[in-house]
Design a protein around this motif. Structure first.
Motif: not given
Length: 371
Positions: A258-259, A309-310, A339-342
């Motif tokens: 969820d960020g 996620v990361g 997503a997490a790496a970005e």
């Protein structure tokens, strides 16, 4: 060769600095050759700063002198009892040629906290800031201008009194040296692999984990060697055998689907200035941030379920590095998504943009050193 000794007027910190130019300073051509490929921690500028402290006289005799060996008595307390602390920050050259540093007041406050824990005198904040300005005044030419380069600043305090007895030293020295630093990553930023150490601990409850002292790093070297042997880049330590602590020299942050960003909280973790800056920028973007205890099982189960996620690591040298894999004796966590790496790399780009003057400094983090 005779050395021209200059006495400067008192500064805003109330210090009168003695400045001794280095008669063997590198020529501009020699310096440019070094700055073309400086590496990290391999070359040093022409001068260094030191200030003395004694139990009777307090802080005194601030000076800028030629970089060179420090003479110590074999019985100096630091050699026997490890009474020392240090800091790390950078000076950045902006496009207009000016020289800036990033959140130095936080470094000044942290070295005070570290000093207190190690029973060393606390250097006044204005003395710390003044020492940075004084070194840049003579060695500003060493701040490189190529992309992703900087001048790494290393302030440190150590016990220099000669005695063999277990008590706080009555004589202490503060020094500041500097080393030009090239781009940390060559060929792009790639996710790193982390080895989970379950045999060794970096620090314990009530110990020195929250202080930036050499002993913490010395204790990480053996497990770091084990990480290399396992094909990993870094080592992750646990607190109480189950809670995430930090890497050998960086903080760790988990990214939920969820960020939300989650970072470990413990009294044995060094309070990372880069970590705090990254999390502040994330909050500016609307991300929730959690500082709390995080177990290795939570990371493992969250990665398996997709809730986590990361992950990424952050610190002064590398700024931000995505974590692609965590390897343990009996399990492995692999993060495949982008997503997490970005997010990590986007935050890194924003932070470095602020440091180099390309992005607006909304939080007032920058301090000019050459003005």
């Amino acid at each position: 060769m005779a050395i021209d000794l200059q006495l400067q007027a008192p500064t805003t910190a109330g210090l009168t600095w003695a400045v001794t130019p280095n008669p063997e300073a590198k020529s501009e051509a020699e310096r440019d050759e070094i700055l073309a490929a400086p590496g990290f921690g391999k070359h040093f500028t022409d001068h260094m700063v030191d200030i003395c402290w004694s139990e009777k006289g307090g802080w005194h005799r601030p000076r800028v002198s030629p970089y060179g060996p420090i003479q110590l008595d074999p019985a100096a307390a630091v050699l026997h009892y490890g009474q020392e602390v240090f800091e790390g920050l950078k000076a950045y050259r902006h496009a207009d040629g000016s020289i800036w540093t990033f959140r130095p007041y936080e470094n000044a406050a942290r070295i005070q906290r570290s000093a207190y824990r190690m029973a060393l005198p606390e250097l006044p904040v204005d003395y710390f800031i003044d020492s940075l300005r004084q070194l840049i005044a003579v060695d500003g030419g060493w701040v490189p201008s190529a992309p992703e380069t900087s001048l790494y600043l290393r302030p440190f305090l150590f016990a220099k009194e000669a005695f063999l007895g277990v008590r706080p030293a009555a004589k202490v020295a503060y020094y500041l040296i500097a080393s030009p630093a090239g781009a940390y990553f060559h060929g792009g930023i790639a996710p790193v692999s982390i080895w989970l150490s379950t045999t060794w601990s970096r620090a314990g409850k009530g110990g020195t984990g929250a202080a930036k002292t050499g002993g913490n790093y010395a204790s990480s070297l053996l497990p770091q060697s084990e990480a290399y042997a396992k094909g990993c880049d870094q080592v992750l330590f646990l607190d109480e055998g189950k809670y995430l602590e930090e890497l050998g020299g960086m903080n760790v942050i988990l990214v939920k689907k969820d960020g939300t960003l989650v970072t470990p909280e413990s009294d044995s973790i060094l309070e990372g200035i880069t970590r705090d800056s990254i999390l502040t920028l994330a909050k500016d973007r609307g991300h929730d941030v959690e500082h709390r205890k995080v177990t290795i099982d939570e990371w493992r189960e969250g990665a398996a379920s997709g809730d986590i996620v990361g992950a990424f690591a952050c610190g002064t040298a590398a700024v931000v590095t995505p974590i692609g894999r965590l390897l343990a004796e009996d399990f492995e966590i692999v993060h495949h998504g982008d997503a997490a790496a970005e997010l990590a790399l986007s935050l890194r780009e924003e932070l470095t943009g602020i440091q180099y003057g390309r992005v607006e400094d909304r939080h007032g983090w920058l301090l000019r050193l050459d003005a």
